[in-house]
Design a protein around this motif. Structure first.
Motif, short mmCIF file in Angstrom:
data_model
loop_
_atom_site.label_atom_id
_atom_site.label_comp_id
_atom_site.label_asym_id
_atom_site.label_seq_id
_atom_site.Cartn_x
_atom_site.Cartn_y
_atom_site.Cartn_z
N ASP A 41 66.63 -6.84 62.70
CA ASP A 41 66.73 -5.61 63.48
C ASP A 41 67.78 -4.63 62.96
O ASP A 41 68.97 -4.84 63.10
N SER A 43 68.45 -1.52 63.92
CA SER A 43 69.12 -0.64 64.88
C SER A 43 70.48 -1.18 65.32
O SER A 43 71.39 -0.43 65.59
N GLU A 44 70.60 -2.52 65.36
CA GLU A 44 71.88 -3.09 65.78
C GLU A 44 72.54 -3.89 64.66
O GLU A 44 73.43 -4.68 64.91
N ASN A 45 72.07 -3.66 63.45
CA ASN A 45 72.57 -4.43 62.32
C ASN A 45 73.77 -3.71 61.70
O ASN A 45 73.63 -2.84 60.86
N PHE A 46 74.95 -4.11 62.14
CA PHE A 46 76.18 -3.46 61.69
C PHE A 46 76.37 -3.59 60.17
O PHE A 46 76.74 -2.63 59.51
N TYR A 48 74.17 -3.81 57.87
CA TYR A 48 73.25 -2.91 57.16
C TYR A 48 73.83 -1.49 57.12
O TYR A 48 73.89 -0.87 56.07
N HIS A 49 74.31 -1.01 58.28
CA HIS A 49 74.86 0.35 58.32
C HIS A 49 76.14 0.46 57.49
O HIS A 49 76.35 1.46 56.80
#
Length: 168
Positions: A41, A43-46, A48-49
């Protein structure tokens, strides 16, 4: 746009940094993004960001350095043996403060008065260049303000080894 004044040595260091960022860091950061993406996921994958942000920072640093090289003016030190020139260390006496300060005159990329490095573009750098020990020099800060310093000592520096380009 301000054209950076660089020495040949500055240019070599910048080229080396660009190469390292392209060949080593870029690969590692792309891998980190892939690795983080595989954790699901987004959207909540710190991770990844964070990985994407790091990758983008590396790319923008590469662009910044390449632009700097494209527009740079190569400068050489033509000062006489007893004159203040590029990469020299200068000891000055500030009349107003009754204090002695030591600065090294460097190109604009390396200026950082906190580390005792002053750029050839700065008011004090401009004022000192070409002067000799014993000279009383007026440092013009702006149209309304300036001050006098006396050059106590000029230490010629042969090489720029050990210097590093400032990171932003």
């Amino acid at each position: 746009m301000m054209r950076e004044k660089l020495t040949k040595s500055d240019v070599e260091k910048i080229k080396a940094e660009i190469e390292h960022r392209k060949l080593v860091e870029r690969k590692e950061l792309i891998e980190a993004v892939k690795e983080a993406r595989s954790h699901g996921d987004l959207s909540e994958n710190f991770e990844y960001h964070a990985a994407k942000k790091e990758k983008n920072r590396n790319e923008s640093r590469i662009r910044y350095l390449e632009r700097m090289l494209k527009t740079a003016v190569i400068v050489e030190d033509h000062s006489a043996a007893d004159e203040v020139g590029l990469n020299n260390t200068v000891e000055i006496y500030c009349e107003d403060d009754d204090e002695v300060e030591t600065y090294r005159i460097v190109t604009s990329v390396r200026g950082s008065s906190l580390n005792g490095l002053v750029s050839i573009e700065s008011p004090i750098g401009k004022a000192l260049l070409g002067h000799r020990e014993g000279d009383r020099v007026y440092v013009k800060v702006n149209d309304d303000y300036g001050y006098y310093v006396v050059i106590r000592k000029v230490i010629k520096t042969e090489s720029e080894e050990g210097d590093h380009i400032r990171s932003y």
